[in-house]
Design an enzyme around this catalytic site. Structure first.
Site, PDB file in Angstrom:
ATOM      1  CG  LEU A 146     -59.921 -32.098 -64.147  1.00  0.00           C
ATOM      2  CD1 LEU A 146     -61.386 -31.988 -63.361  1.00  0.00           C
ATOM      3  CD2 LEU A 146     -58.727 -31.268 -63.575  1.00  0.00           C
ATOM      4  N   GLY A 147     -61.331 -34.259 -67.866  1.00  0.00           N
ATOM      5  CA  GLY A 147     -61.248 -33.823 -69.053  1.00  0.00           C
ATOM      6  C   GLY A 147     -62.099 -32.602 -69.260  1.00  0.00           C
ATOM      7  CB  ILE A 149     -67.361 -33.885 -69.105  1.00  0.00           C
ATOM      8  CG1 ILE A 149     -67.797 -33.825 -70.527  1.00  0.00           C
ATOM      9  CG2 ILE A 149     -68.371 -34.194 -67.987  1.00  0.00           C
ATOM     10  CD1 ILE A 149     -68.392 -35.408 -70.969  1.00  0.00           C
ATOM     11  CB  SER A 168     -56.370 -36.765 -64.926  1.00  0.00           C
ATOM     12  OG  SER A 168     -57.606 -36.351 -65.017  1.00  0.00           O
ATOM     13  NE  ARG A 169     -55.134 -40.677 -69.896  1.00  0.00           N
ATOM     14  CZ  ARG A 169     -55.520 -40.764 -71.354  1.00  0.00           C
ATOM     15  NH1 ARG A 169     -55.053 -41.893 -71.987  1.00  0.00           N
ATOM     16  NH2 ARG A 169     -56.228 -39.750 -71.835  1.00  0.00           N
ATOM     17  CB  SER A 170     -50.324 -36.289 -66.538  1.00  0.00           C
ATOM     18  OG  SER A 170     -51.277 -35.838 -67.574  1.00  0.00           O
ATOM     19  NE  ARG A 225     -69.750 -45.226 -73.209  1.00  0.00           N
ATOM     20  CZ  ARG A 225     -70.392 -43.957 -73.356  1.00  0.00           C
ATOM     21  NH1 ARG A 225     -70.590 -43.325 -72.497  1.00  0.00           N
ATOM     22  NH2 ARG A 225     -70.163 -43.571 -74.676  1.00  0.00           N
ATOM     23  CG  ASP A 249     -77.038 -41.088 -66.810  1.00  0.00           C
ATOM     24  OD1 ASP A 249     -78.123 -41.071 -66.887  1.00  0.00           O
ATOM     25  OD2 ASP A 249     -76.195 -40.565 -67.910  1.00  0.00           O
ATOM     26  CD  GLU A 254     -75.754 -47.976 -70.242  1.00  0.00           C
ATOM     27  OE1 GLU A 254     -76.438 -47.591 -71.245  1.00  0.00           O
ATOM     28  OE2 GLU A 254     -75.521 -47.215 -69.165  1.00  0.00           O
ATOM     29  CG  HIS A 272     -76.442 -44.010 -71.054  1.00  0.00           C
ATOM     30  ND1 HIS A 272     -75.576 -44.914 -71.351  1.00  0.00           N
ATOM     31  CD2 HIS A 272     -75.629 -42.611 -71.262  1.00  0.00           C
ATOM     32  CE1 HIS A 272     -74.539 -44.414 -71.904  1.00  0.00           C
ATOM     33  NE2 HIS A 272     -74.654 -43.205 -71.873  1.00  0.00           N
TER      34      HIS A 272
END
Length: 306
Positions: A146-147, A149, A168-170, A225, A249, A254, A272
């Site tokens: 949850l950054g 984007i 997320s990490r936190s 990724r 995507d 790739e 991508h």
């Protein structure tokens, strides 16, 4: 002629290449041979590796400006060890990637691409009925990462009536449900949208266990990724009907896509193109140029990573 201070590493957008040559007389690393003295700033495309070998080839390197929000193509740890700073292009591609992520969620659940192929094959004209699909409204969409984007994707999907959960990490200061692991998030989700950074720390974060937790009625969407998802485990899960489908995507190798995915009707495959709009790519290029100008002029970066 002034000794160039900027070098192009790998292919770049024509707009960016032309600006770098015009403003900095920046050569391509492939063309300079051993004449690398004084080259302090390397500009790299998102798919171009900048590791120890490239750094060795540029003994005066002090900065790497990367075209892309992801920078797993740059060995940041090695760069830091050598006193080399690294920048990326955050924020300017958030909307484009979020839009495409939502498009993939809609496509895999409503089977837009599959329905179009079905029609083109003449199935409708022959009297066939396309299978019923799934509503986005009321579905739980798990955002893995949850950054910027991830947050933008969640906000868009709320407008469709989806229920948002995340890992997320936190925990973040949001009202959406937090889960303490990818496994727990997958188990709670109808769709798992992968939006984490790449790199060694997230390699195969979505593995067979996470896919099994997602379940036979769950969908996977990956716009992060290819390395984040265990591709072999994904193929196996699809072939065994252990998940309902996927929208991808990005891929592990790739531009090569596993042959087992190419003929599947329950998988949407894109080359991508998450940030591939004219406006977004131009904004990314301008941010790269801003970073180059700031470093050449003041020894600083506008958007340093880390």
């Amino acid at each position: 002629m002034t000794q160039p201070r900027v070098v192009r590493v790998g292919p770049l957008m024509p707009f960016l290449e032309e600006a770098l040559v015009r403003e900095y007389d920046a050569p391509s690393l492939a063309d300079v041979g051993s004449a690398t003295a004084g080259l302090e700033v390397a500009v790299a495309g998102g798919g171009t590796l900048v590791g120890a070998a490239e750094m060795d080839a540029l003994p005066d390197l002090r900065a790497v400006t990367n075209f892309g929000v992801g920078y797993d193509n740059v060995d940041v740890e090695e760069a830091t060890r050598r006193g080399i700073v690294v920048s990326n292009t955050p924020d300017v591609l958030t909307d484009a990637v979020a839009d495409l992520s939502v498009a993939l969620v809609l496509d895999v659940m409503r089977q837009v691409s599959a329905a179009e192929r079905w029609l083109r094959r003449g199935e409708w004209a022959s009297g066939g009925r396309f299978p019923l699909t799934r509503d986005v409204r009321g579905a739980t969409v798990g955002i893995l990462g949850l950054g910027r984007i991830g947050h933008a994707v969640a906000e868009r999907l709320v407008a469709f009536g989806a229920i948002i959960a995340y890992h997320s990490r936190s925990p973040k200061d949001v009202s959406w449900a937090y889960h303490d692991s990818p496994l727990a998030l997958a188990a709670a989700s109808d769709v798992l949208v992968v939006l984490t950074p790449g790199g060694a720390g997230t390699e195969h974060l979505v593995d067979a266990a996470v896919l099994d937790a997602l379940g036979p009625e769950g969908y996977l969407v990956n716009v992060a990724r290819g390395s984040v998802v265990d591709e072999d485990a994904l193929v196996a899960a699809l072939e065994a009907d252990r998940i309902a489908g996927a929208g991808l995507d990005v891929f592990a190798d790739e531009p090569h896509v596993p042959a087992a995915l190419l003929e599947r009707e329950d998988v949407v495959l894109l080359p991508h193109v998450g940030s591939a709009t004219v406006q977004t790519r131009e904004a990314m290029a301008r941010l790269v140029l801003d970073n180059v100008a700031a470093f050449v002029g003041k020894g600083e970066l506008v958007t340093p990573v880390g």
